[in-house]
Design a protein around this motif. Structure first.
Motif, PDB file in Angstrom:
ATOM      1  N   ALA A   9       0.828  -1.205   0.000  1.00  0.00           N
ATOM      2  CA  ALA A   9       0.000   0.000   0.000  1.00  0.00           C
ATOM      3  C   ALA A   9       0.865   1.257   0.000  1.00  0.00           C
ATOM      4  CB  ALA A   9      -0.935  -0.005   1.197  1.00  0.00           C
ATOM      5  N   GLY A  10       2.079   1.145   0.558  1.00  0.00           N
ATOM      6  CA  GLY A  10       2.968   2.303   0.623  1.00  0.00           C
ATOM      7  C   GLY A  10       3.756   2.523  -0.658  1.00  0.00           C
ATOM      8  N   LEU A  11       3.705   1.576  -1.600  1.00  0.00           N
ATOM      9  CA  LEU A  11       4.465   1.723  -2.841  1.00  0.00           C
ATOM     10  C   LEU A  11       3.821   2.785  -3.724  1.00  0.00           C
ATOM     11  CD1 LEU A  11       5.128  -1.968  -3.961  1.00  0.00           C
ATOM     12  CD2 LEU A  11       6.766  -0.369  -2.964  1.00  0.00           C
ATOM     13  N   GLN A  12       4.646   3.615  -4.302  1.00  0.00           N
ATOM     14  CA  GLN A  12       4.123   4.568  -5.273  1.00  0.00           C
ATOM     15  C   GLN A  12       3.872   3.814  -6.563  1.00  0.00           C
ATOM     16  OE1 GLN A  12       3.903   7.911  -4.699  1.00  0.00           O
ATOM     17  NE2 GLN A  12       5.580   8.559  -3.375  1.00  0.00           N
ATOM     18  N   VAL A  13       2.831   4.156  -7.282  1.00  0.00           N
ATOM     19  CA  VAL A  13       2.609   3.512  -8.567  1.00  0.00           C
ATOM     20  C   VAL A  13       2.712   4.542  -9.690  1.00  0.00           C
ATOM     21  CG1 VAL A  13       1.117   1.783  -7.517  1.00  0.00           C
ATOM     22  CG2 VAL A  13       0.110   3.763  -8.654  1.00  0.00           C
ATOM     23  N   CYS A  14       2.942   4.020 -10.858  1.00  0.00           N
ATOM     24  CA  CYS A  14       3.214   4.864 -12.000  1.00  0.00           C
ATOM     25  C   CYS A  14       2.022   4.881 -12.938  1.00  0.00           C
ATOM     26  CB  CYS A  14       4.445   4.294 -12.692  1.00  0.00           C
ATOM     27  SG  CYS A  14       4.350   4.217 -14.441  1.00  0.00           S
ATOM     28  N   THR A  15       1.853   5.981 -13.673  1.00  0.00           N
ATOM     29  CA  THR A  15       0.853   6.010 -14.734  1.00  0.00           C
ATOM     30  C   THR A  15       1.560   6.129 -16.075  1.00  0.00           C
ATOM     31  OG1 THR A  15       0.645   8.363 -14.303  1.00  0.00           O
ATOM     32  CG2 THR A  15      -1.049   6.951 -13.397  1.00  0.00           C
ATOM     33  N   GLN A  16       1.056   5.418 -17.054  1.00  0.00           N
ATOM     34  CA  GLN A  16       1.663   5.455 -18.382  1.00  0.00           C
ATOM     35  C   GLN A  16       0.899   6.457 -19.235  1.00  0.00           C
ATOM     36  OE1 GLN A  16       1.239   1.334 -19.350  1.00  0.00           O
ATOM     37  NE2 GLN A  16      -0.967   1.448 -19.587  1.00  0.00           N
ATOM     38  N   LEU A  17       1.613   7.195 -20.065  1.00  0.00           N
ATOM     39  CA  LEU A  17       0.986   8.269 -20.833  1.00  0.00           C
ATOM     40  C   LEU A  17       1.019   8.004 -22.329  1.00  0.00           C
ATOM     41  CD1 LEU A  17       2.526  11.366 -19.037  1.00  0.00           C
ATOM     42  CD2 LEU A  17       0.336  10.289 -18.609  1.00  0.00           C
ATOM     43  N   SER A 108       5.388  14.918  -8.153  1.00  0.00           N
ATOM     44  CA  SER A 108       4.452  14.764  -9.276  1.00  0.00           C
ATOM     45  C   SER A 108       4.466  13.350  -9.826  1.00  0.00           C
ATOM     46  CB  SER A 108       4.706  15.800 -10.364  1.00  0.00           C
ATOM     47  OG  SER A 108       6.056  16.063 -10.506  1.00  0.00           O
ATOM     48  N   GLY A 109       4.906  12.422  -8.986  1.00  0.00           N
ATOM     49  CA  GLY A 109       4.836  11.017  -9.366  1.00  0.00           C
ATOM     50  C   GLY A 109       5.944  10.596 -10.307  1.00  0.00           C
ATOM     51  N   SER A 110       6.006   9.310 -10.569  1.00  0.00           N
ATOM     52  CA  SER A 110       6.919   8.783 -11.575  1.00  0.00           C
ATOM     53  C   SER A 110       6.075   8.271 -12.718  1.00  0.00           C
ATOM     54  CB  SER A 110       7.782   7.661 -10.998  1.00  0.00           C
ATOM     55  OG  SER A 110       8.689   8.192 -10.051  1.00  0.00           O
ATOM     56  N   TRP A 111       6.438   8.680 -13.921  1.00  0.00           N
ATOM     57  CA  TRP A 111       5.634   8.328 -15.088  1.00  0.00           C
ATOM     58  C   TRP A 111       6.478   8.410 -16.336  1.00  0.00           C
ATOM     59  CZ3 TRP A 111       6.250  12.587 -18.025  1.00  0.00           C
ATOM     60  CH2 TRP A 111       6.316  13.841 -17.405  1.00  0.00           C
ATOM     61  N   SER A 112       5.975   7.839 -17.405  1.00  0.00           N
ATOM     62  CA  SER A 112       6.653   7.931 -18.697  1.00  0.00           C
ATOM     63  C   SER A 112       5.644   7.821 -19.829  1.00  0.00           C
ATOM     64  CB  SER A 112       7.672   6.813 -18.860  1.00  0.00           C
ATOM     65  OG  SER A 112       8.205   6.826 -20.179  1.00  0.00           O
ATOM     66  N   TRP A 113       5.956   8.459 -20.926  1.00  0.00           N
ATOM     67  CA  TRP A 113       5.210   8.228 -22.162  1.00  0.00           C
ATOM     68  C   TRP A 113       5.616   6.872 -22.699  1.00  0.00           C
ATOM     69  CZ3 TRP A 113       1.687  11.662 -24.543  1.00  0.00           C
ATOM     70  CH2 TRP A 113       1.452  12.830 -23.795  1.00  0.00           C
TER      71      TRP A 113
END
Ligand SMILES: [Zn+2]
Length: 229
Positions: A9-17, A108-113
């Motif tokens: 639950a404490g893990l940050q999750v990523c969103t893909q763009l 602002s999170g971790s994310w990538s296109w």
């Protein structure tokens, strides 16, 4: 290494763009009526319309002044892991054009296109962000986050959204869980968790429960106790 439900639950999750005009989301159905079909790409899923050319060299550049030398070296170290497996080269450059541009905006999170979607991003903007790295970050965290985000940059989608995934979600609990841990609306959960990609527009393998592209899933979110770390 097994994680407790609390650790997950404490893990940050990523969103893909994807670019808004990309077909990738439109092709991602919201029903579970996806046939099983095993392609030729081992243990990963990639939308066909955002694949890079085989053997391409991708320039990678850090933007701005955020991110210490230590953090940048860790990103390089783990990103290069992909070159052992993918027919692609990553070349870190200090200036000039780069298909992958990395920022370190905290919070602002971790994310990538995803894949060639990177090419649609204006030159002065980042295509990838690491939102929680600092000089105290553990190697485990660098490893899991950097390899995951670069997986997106190379064209991989989240493994739980592979056409081959068939996770028995406890739907209402999933909505509540991601609202509580990530602040996501039901719509965001639909897009990031439940929707799966169409078999006709994706190259994919058998569902891989150990994939670096898979979210950590606590057993309480599934109806049969299925879980992943
Ligand atoms: Zn991701």
């Amino acid at each position: 290494m097994a994680l407790t439900t609390q650790q997950i639950a404490g893990l940050q999750v990523c969103t893909q763009l994807f670019p808004s005009s990309s077909k990738a989301y439109e092709d991602c159905p919201d029903s579970n009526l996806v046939g099983r079909h095993f392609g030729h790409v081992p243990f990963i899923a990639l939308p066909i319309n955002t694949l890079w050319q085989n053997g391409i060299t991708l320039n990678v550049r850090f933007m701005g002044t955020d991110g210490s030398t230590f953090v940048r070296e860790k990103v390089k170290q783990y990103a290069n892991t992909w070159m052992r497996f993918a027919n692609i080269r990553l070349r870190f450059v200090n200036e000039g054009p780069a298909q992958i541009r990395i920022s370190f905006k905290q919070g602002s999170g971790s994310w990538s296109w995803v894949g060639t979607g990177n090419l649609r991003v204006p030159d002065n903007q980042a295509t990838m962000n690491f939102g929680w790295f600092d000089n105290n970050t553990q190697d485990y965290e660098f490893s899991r986050t950097v390899i995951h985000e670069f997986g997106h940059a190379l064209g991989c989608i989240h493994e739980h959204q592979s056409p081959a995934a068939n996770i028995p979600w406890d739907v209402e609990r999933v909505y509540q869980y991601y609202y509580k841990t990530q602040g996501w609306s039901r719509e965001q959960v639909d897009v990031n968790i439940f929707r799966r990609y169409s078999a006709s527009t994706t190259r994919y393998s058998e569902f891989d429960t150990l994939s670096i592209m898979l979210y950590a899933i606590p057993a309480e979110l599934t109806t049969n106790g299925f879980s992943t770390d």
